[in-house]
Scaffold this active site. Structure first.
Site, mmCIF file in Angstrom:
data_model
loop_
_atom_site.group_PDB
_atom_site.id
_atom_site.type_symbol
_atom_site.label_atom_id
_atom_site.label_comp_id
_atom_site.label_asym_id
_atom_site.label_seq_id
_atom_site.Cartn_x
_atom_site.Cartn_y
_atom_site.Cartn_z
ATOM 1 N N ASP A 88 0.842 -1.155 0.037
ATOM 2 C CA ASP A 88 0.053 -0.052 -0.058
ATOM 3 C C ASP A 88 0.918 0.963 -0.028
ATOM 4 O OD1 ASP A 88 -2.604 1.205 0.151
ATOM 5 O OD2 ASP A 88 -2.312 1.589 2.229
ATOM 6 N N ASP A 135 -0.774 -0.272 6.304
ATOM 7 C CA ASP A 135 -0.700 0.540 7.698
ATOM 8 C C ASP A 135 -1.900 0.334 8.289
ATOM 9 O OD1 ASP A 135 -2.289 2.007 6.034
ATOM 10 O OD2 ASP A 135 -1.231 3.980 6.699
ATOM 11 N N ASP A 172 -7.247 -0.364 4.741
ATOM 12 C CA ASP A 172 -6.610 -1.448 4.023
ATOM 13 C C ASP A 172 -6.902 -2.713 4.860
ATOM 14 O OD1 ASP A 172 -4.621 -1.170 5.442
ATOM 15 O OD2 ASP A 172 -3.454 -0.328 3.978
HETATM 16 P P1 ADP Z 1 -3.516 4.821 -0.172
HETATM 17 O O1 ADP Z 1 -3.937 3.822 -0.991
HETATM 18 O O2 ADP Z 1 -2.385 5.406 -0.735
HETATM 19 O O3 ADP Z 1 -3.337 4.444 1.285
HETATM 20 P P2 ADP Z 1 -5.997 5.633 0.894
HETATM 21 O O4 ADP Z 1 -7.044 4.542 0.426
HETATM 22 O O5 ADP Z 1 -5.957 5.851 2.338
HETATM 23 O O6 ADP Z 1 -4.646 5.889 0.136
HETATM 24 O O7 ADP Z 1 -6.860 6.911 0.433
HETATM 25 C C1 ADP Z 1 -7.075 7.285 -1.023
HETATM 26 C C2 ADP Z 1 -7.361 8.700 -1.450
HETATM 27 O O8 ADP Z 1 -8.450 8.908 -0.615
HETATM 28 C C3 ADP Z 1 -6.157 9.575 -0.661
HETATM 29 O O9 ADP Z 1 -5.248 9.558 -1.567
HETATM 30 C C4 ADP Z 1 -7.109 10.765 -0.804
HETATM 31 O O10 ADP Z 1 -6.985 11.534 -1.851
HETATM 32 C C5 ADP Z 1 -8.519 10.232 -0.405
HETATM 33 N N1 ADP Z 1 -8.926 10.327 1.182
HETATM 34 C C6 ADP Z 1 -9.272 9.201 1.798
HETATM 35 N N2 ADP Z 1 -9.630 9.548 2.887
HETATM 36 C C7 ADP Z 1 -9.241 11.010 2.992
HETATM 37 C C8 ADP Z 1 -9.680 12.136 4.005
HETATM 38 N N3 ADP Z 1 -10.154 11.594 5.301
HETATM 39 N N4 ADP Z 1 -9.338 13.280 3.805
HETATM 40 C C9 ADP Z 1 -9.123 13.523 2.558
HETATM 41 N N5 ADP Z 1 -8.751 12.656 1.679
HETATM 42 C C10 ADP Z 1 -9.061 11.417 1.773
HETATM 43 MG MG MG Z 2 -3.527 3.444 3.315
#
Ligand code: ADP
Ligand code: MG
Length: 616
Positions: free
Chosen positions: A319, A510, A514
């Site tokens: 991730d 993390d 996920d």
């Molecule tokens: P990654 O796969 O890189 O770990 P996440 O799945 O946690 O990323 O989140 C994906 C995207 O969704 C982030 O890059 C962000 O743009 C958006 N996002 C998710 N949760 C939030 C939040 N609480 N506030 C703002 N943006 C968010």
């Molecule tokens: Mg993440």
């Protein structure tokens, strides 16, 4: 040595003295009765408990175990007049058992060293007075004191004081970190130099340290394939051997006249050799050692089956946020349509205040106390997209382009390689904030050592947009990167990877957003999990700090452990097969047989103890 072990040692010595005396008297050719008495004394001193155990399992109809094998073999030898061999069987067997119990105790101890992280007392301040209580009795929001050299008993936030904290009992990381007012501290770490006051934020049962202890204690329950193989093997193997021995005693003498007693003797030898104890003990001991050795480096493996899967993996899926990157964003720009900048950030922070997502935390931190004056209701987080809330009377949506689409607001900006947080109020676009994350310093090294360890497939998944995904992937030499994924998409992609790969697939995340992917992978590794309970639950392997280099390390420890377990299986079965043949053809005596059996067990145990000492 425990008292019991010392007793066994004493019996071994006394019995050996009687045995030697008996042999000497025997040699002199006279006093035959006296030598028999000495032999029998030696036999009962060393063997009475084995015979009793065999008798008791006979009564419970579990009659085919190693006590039983040893008893009939040695009693048989005595009945045949082979006094020396009868005593030798028991003596060697007991030496082997003693050795085994010492070895097991040693590996227990190294796991117990890890268990040492359990704090046993807390100094709480109640009505201005200090009291020492057990950590279970301390409530959330109580204030505790931790002095130099003391273990932090509960998770909390530093109220006053500054200190250096040694987190190595939890993480294996030896560089101390300094904490001051406002820093979070975790139970199990050691305060090295000065007194600090801490406000407790989690009850002991909820603290990461008790979760980790629970996890390690339970880890022995899930068995690896090789361990299950051994248990099954022993179940079928022993009866087969007993039947073979009976046949060996009865059938050949119908055709070959080597004397009836000779065939019975060979059958007994056959039984002694066939004892499966080398396998039954050394294989689980190898895995036990491997798990212990990993946990001392802050890698907690929930069971030996996962250690085995780690050894067989050929694909690692990462991730992005919080795993390859630090997950601590900084605000790089605020771009309102018409609102004041500060108000835009405050509205945004108000809607994000309860989210655990690193982006949300960054926005909240950037707003200072500004956001607190807004009344917020109907707050809800849209996983992988952002947050929605009613702030005062406005419908606010804060998140990525996918969220804007969901609430029916068009947005066109895509600000280069920074992550963009869009804000919509009452269905109108109000601007965006850009935030940037930094790649972990050691991430590149981790990817390279994975490639060195011949992990063929390294993949990155992210919910972030394409530009950011490409920047991070190319900086880390990751060839395959998927972007703009929702948590459910990640599961789907992972499933595709699992079905197309030959080996096992690791997913490292993390734990924020996920958990479903962690659960679905062959081995789910949660990083930096000391804060996240969900990750500890969902993952199969928990890495206490967020050092990503522990992933290649875990794979190496796992491979070494499995190699050693396989060596033991092949070696023990090989030697057994050889001696079974020798025994059947009358080429080895009873003492030789016991020696082979105990010798194999000792070598296998020594070999499995090598898993405890993994050197990088
Ligand atoms: P990654 O796969 O890189 O770990 P996440 O799945 O946690 O990323 O989140 C994906 C995207 O969704 C982030 O890059 C962000 O743009 C958006 N996002 C998710 N949760 C939030 C939040 N609480 N506030 C703002 N943006 C968010
Ligand atoms: Mg993440």
């Amino acid at each position: 040595m425990t008292r019991k072990q010392r007793q066994v040692l004493l019996r071994i010595i006394v019995s050996a003295v009687f045995l030697i005396a008996a042999v000497l008297i025997d040699k002199s050719g006279k006093l035959e009765i006296l030598s028999s008495v000495f032999y029998l004394t030696a036999y009962f001193i060393i063997g009475y408990d084995i015979i009793m155990k065999a008798a008791s399992s006979l009564r419970h109809r579990r009659f085919i175990d190693e006590n039983f094998l040893m008893s009939i073999a040695s009693v048989g030898a005595v009945v045949l007049g082979e006094f020396f061999e009868g005593v030798a069987v028991m003596l060697f067997y007991q030496v082997g058992e003693l050795f085994q119990s010492c070895a097991v105790a040693k590996s227990r101890k190294s796991i117990a060293a890890l268990m040492n992280i359990r704090p046993d007392k807390a100094r709480v301040i109640i009505n201005g007075e200090e009291q020492t209580v057990s950590p279970e009795k301390v409530a959330v929001d109580d204030v505790i004191l931790v002095g130099p050299g003391e273990k932090i008993p509960l998770d909390g936030v530093v109220l006053s004081g500054e200190a250096c904290i040694d987190a190595s009992p939890l993480t294996g990381e030896s560089v101390p970190v300094s904490v001051k007012e406002g820093s979070e501290v975790a139970a199990g770490c050691i305060c090295t130099d000065s007194l600090i006051k801490i406000r407790v934020t989690k009850s002991f049962a909820q603290s990461s340290v008790s979760k980790i202890l629970e996890l390690v204690e339970n880890s022995m329950a899930s068995k690896s394939k090789s361990e299950r193989f051994i248990t099954k093997f022993a179940r079928y193997y022993t009866p087969i051997v007993v039947i073979a021995a009976i046949l060996l005693a009865a059938v050949p003498q119908l055709f070959i006249s080597a004397g009836r007693m000779e065939w019975v003797r060979r059958a007994l030898i056959f039984l002694v050799i066939s004892c499966p104890c080398a396998l039954v003990i050394s294989v689980p001991l190898s895995f036990f050692g491997g798990i212990g050795s990993a946990s001392r480096r802050g890698i907690l493996v929930k069971g030996s089956n996962y250690l085995e899967a780690l050894a067989k993996c050929d694909t690692v899926v990462f991730d992005k946020t919080g795993t390859l990157t630090k997950g601590s964003f900084t605000v790089t720009g605020v771009y309102p349509e018409k609102m004041d900048e500060r108000i835009l950030v405050a509205v945004c922070a108000a809607a994000e205040q309860h989210s655990n997502h690193p982006i949300a935390k960054t926005v909240v931190a950037a707003s200072g106390d500004d956001y607190k004056r807004f009344r917020v209701s109907n707050l809800r987080e849209v996983s992988g997209k952002g947050s929605i809330a009613v702030v005062e009377k406005w419908e606010v949506a804060v998140g990525n382009a996918a969220l804007m689409e969901e609430v029916g607001v068009s947005c066109t900006v895509s600000n280069g390689a920074d992550t963009v947080v869009h804000i919509a109020v009452n269905g109108e676009y109000e601007g965006y904030i850009t935030v940037a994350d930094t790649i972990k310093e050691n991430a590149e090294k981790a990817v390279l050592s994975l490639k060195e360890a011949e992990i063929e497939n390294i993949v990155m998944l992210t919910g972030d947009k394409q530009e950011v995904a490409e920047r991070v992937a190319s900086a880390l030499h990751i060839e395959k990167a998927y972007h703009e994924l929702l948590p459910a998409d990640k599961v789907e992609i992972l499933e595709g990877i699992i079905s197309s790969s030959e080996g096992k697939v690791i997913f490292a995340g993390d734990g924020i957003n996920d958990a479903p992917v962690l659960t679905r992978a062959d081995v789910g590794i949660a990083m930096g999990a000391l804060g996240s309970d969900a990750a500890i639950e969902a993952a199969d392997v928990v890495i206490a700090d967020d050092d990503i280099n522990k992933i290649p390390l875990a794979i190496k420890i796992a491979r070494k452990t499995c190699d050693i377990a396989t060596q033991n299986i092949v070696f023990a079965l090989g030697i057994k097969a050889l001696f079974l043949l020798l025994g059947a053809f009358g080429a080895t005596g009873m003492a030789g047989a016991v020696f082979a059996d105990v010798g194999v067990a000792i070598i296998a145990i020594l070999n499995s103890m090598r898993t405890l000492k993994y050197k990088n």
